[in-house]
Scaffold this active site. Structure first.
Site, PDB file in Angstrom:
ATOM      1  N   GLY A   1     -20.551 -25.200 -34.468  1.00  0.00           N
ATOM      2  CA  GLY A   1     -21.410 -23.830 -34.382  1.00  0.00           C
ATOM      3  C   GLY A   1     -22.887 -24.328 -34.431  1.00  0.00           C
ATOM      4  O   GLY A   1     -23.577 -23.723 -33.733  1.00  0.00           O
ATOM      5  N   ASP A   2     -23.282 -25.173 -35.474  1.00  0.00           N
ATOM      6  CA  ASP A   2     -24.659 -25.463 -35.380  1.00  0.00           C
ATOM      7  C   ASP A   2     -25.007 -26.095 -34.423  1.00  0.00           C
ATOM      8  O   ASP A   2     -26.300 -26.003 -34.028  1.00  0.00           O
ATOM      9  CB  ASP A   2     -24.783 -26.323 -36.793  1.00  0.00           C
ATOM     10  CG  ASP A   2     -24.250 -25.524 -37.980  1.00  0.00           C
ATOM     11  OD1 ASP A   2     -24.491 -24.134 -37.961  1.00  0.00           O
ATOM     12  OD2 ASP A   2     -23.952 -26.053 -39.060  1.00  0.00           O
TER      13      ASP A   2
ATOM     14  N   ASN B   1     -20.068 -15.773 -34.510  1.00  0.00           N
ATOM     15  CA  ASN B   1     -18.763 -15.860 -33.950  1.00  0.00           C
ATOM     16  C   ASN B   1     -17.928 -14.446 -33.947  1.00  0.00           C
ATOM     17  O   ASN B   1     -18.498 -13.486 -34.475  1.00  0.00           O
ATOM     18  CB  ASN B   1     -17.931 -17.199 -34.401  1.00  0.00           C
ATOM     19  CG  ASN B   1     -17.772 -16.665 -36.095  1.00  0.00           C
ATOM     20  OD1 ASN B   1     -17.705 -15.597 -36.681  1.00  0.00           O
ATOM     21  ND2 ASN B   1     -17.793 -17.730 -36.854  1.00  0.00           N
TER      22      ASN B   1
ATOM     23  N   THR C   1     -19.640 -16.529 -29.656  1.00  0.00           N
ATOM     24  CA  THR C   1     -18.514 -17.567 -29.698  1.00  0.00           C
ATOM     25  C   THR C   1     -17.303 -17.228 -30.052  1.00  0.00           C
ATOM     26  O   THR C   1     -16.935 -16.456 -30.854  1.00  0.00           O
ATOM     27  CB  THR C   1     -18.873 -18.888 -30.373  1.00  0.00           C
ATOM     28  OG1 THR C   1     -18.865 -18.607 -31.672  1.00  0.00           O
ATOM     29  CG2 THR C   1     -20.327 -19.604 -30.042  1.00  0.00           C
ATOM     30  N   LEU C   2     -16.145 -17.549 -29.256  1.00  0.00           N
ATOM     31  CA  LEU C   2     -14.964 -17.180 -29.087  1.00  0.00           C
ATOM     32  C   LEU C   2     -13.739 -18.230 -29.331  1.00  0.00           C
ATOM     33  O   LEU C   2     -12.624 -18.165 -29.189  1.00  0.00           O
ATOM     34  CB  LEU C   2     -14.546 -16.504 -28.010  1.00  0.00           C
ATOM     35  CG  LEU C   2     -15.482 -15.297 -27.511  1.00  0.00           C
ATOM     36  CD1 LEU C   2     -15.044 -14.854 -25.989  1.00  0.00           C
ATOM     37  CD2 LEU C   2     -15.393 -14.099 -28.354  1.00  0.00           C
ATOM     38  N   GLY C   3     -14.046 -19.315 -30.177  1.00  0.00           N
ATOM     39  CA  GLY C   3     -13.080 -20.410 -30.472  1.00  0.00           C
ATOM     40  C   GLY C   3     -12.635 -21.076 -29.145  1.00  0.00           C
ATOM     41  O   GLY C   3     -13.551 -21.419 -28.205  1.00  0.00           O
TER      42      GLY C   3
ATOM     43  N   GLY D   1     -28.620 -24.941 -42.172  1.00  0.00           N
ATOM     44  CA  GLY D   1     -30.047 -25.122 -41.711  1.00  0.00           C
ATOM     45  C   GLY D   1     -30.407 -26.517 -41.243  1.00  0.00           C
ATOM     46  O   GLY D   1     -30.931 -26.841 -39.939  1.00  0.00           O
TER      47      GLY D   1
END
Length: 296
Positions: free
Chosen positions: A242-243, A179, A211-213, A40
């Site tokens: 990712g955040d 992801n 998302t795919l790394g 958060g």
């Protein structure tokens, strides 16, 4: 239009290790550092550093003053953050020589939200406003239902994925940011295209960012699909990657940036974050992202 994030506020205890400790193994860490984090807080900081005005709501414990200070220093509106008895949430994070991590989460004060508190927070927001959610606080399903009733747009990062996410009415979500693993957990499918097809079939009104790394990221809605690759950097700590992407992408969307440009900007910001240690401290400011020059 306002942006509200009802999300976790954690201390991250980060241990640098040669490799992630295996079951039954005892290993010495190279160093230990403490950072402010939580999905958060990370996402609110990313929104703020991308240029958004963001309101954060959530609970901190009696030890949470530094978390509150971090919000204030990043110009995050904190009037909805409440201090309660007990300890704030925290994580124990191992980061190896390749920058990969494993995370043990303790919910602490993040798990004590009440329906009355949620109602009081949402009373300050209007139809058309945005709410950003993750799954590190309790009452996720209740928050989604109440925000939907108010006519708010709901962005969900369903992480960490567990039964609390399964209990939610995901048809109420405006924007999914997830992801491959979370996509598989929602759809039961492992192929990226099948995940996207299934998500659009199940939630035709939603926008989906998958998302795919190392393969980058794909955006999909009912009318279009586009993708973007990664920017290669030396990975130091992937904790807030990712955040960072989530905050930058949502802010781009709210400012009507074309999706292709939003993916590019968010991918750059995420790559910069990966190249630095820590969570909130690794998240770059907008001007830095726009000026940053990669090696290729």
């Amino acid at each position: 239009m306002k942006i509200l994030n009802i999300g976790s506020l954690n201390y991250d205890y980060v241990y640098s290790v040669k490799h992630i400790v295996k079951p039954g193994e005892t290993a010495s860490s190279l160093k230990m550092e403490t950072f402010c984090g939580g999905k958060g807080l990370n996402q609110s900081v990313a929104l703020a550093r991308a240029g958004a005005s963001v309101y954060h709501a959530g609970f901190i414990g009696e030890d949470g003053e530094l978390l509150l200070d971090t919000c204030k220093k990043n110009q995050i509106e904190v009037s909805h953050i409440k201090k309660i008895q007990g300890r704030s949430g925290h994580t124990i994070i191992q980061v190896d020589n390749e920058g990969q991590n494993c995370i043990l989460l303790y919910g602490g004060s993040n798990r004590f939200l009440t329906s009355q508190y949620v109602d009081e927070v949402l009373d300050s927001f209007d139809p058309g406003d945005w709410i950003l959610l993750q799954n590190e606080v309790n009452l996720l399903s209740y928050i989604i239902d109440r925000a939907y009733e108010k006519g708010m747009n709901i962005a969900l990062n369903p992480s960490p994925f567990d039964e609390a996410v399964r209990e939610c009415d995901l048809s109420k979500i405006t924007l999914f940011l997830l992801n491959e693993i979370e996509g598989e957990q929602i759809t039961g499918l492992s192929n990226e295209q099948e995940i996207l097809d299934a998500m659009i079939e199940q939630y035709p009104k939603a926008r989906i960012v998958l998302t795919l790394g190392s393969k980058g990221v794909v955006y999909r809605d009912k009318e279009k699909e586009c993708s973007h690759g990664i920017y290669r950097v030396r990975a130091v700590d992937t904790t807030a990657a990712g955040d960072t992407f989530t905050g930058y992408f949502l802010n781009s969307l709210l400012n009507d940036l074309p999706v292709e440009e939003a993916l590019k900007l968010s991918s750059k910001a995420s790559a910069i974050a990966v190249s630095r240690p820590g969570a909130t401290v690794s998240i770059p400011y907008r001007k830095e992202v726009e000026e940053y020059q990669f090696d290729y």
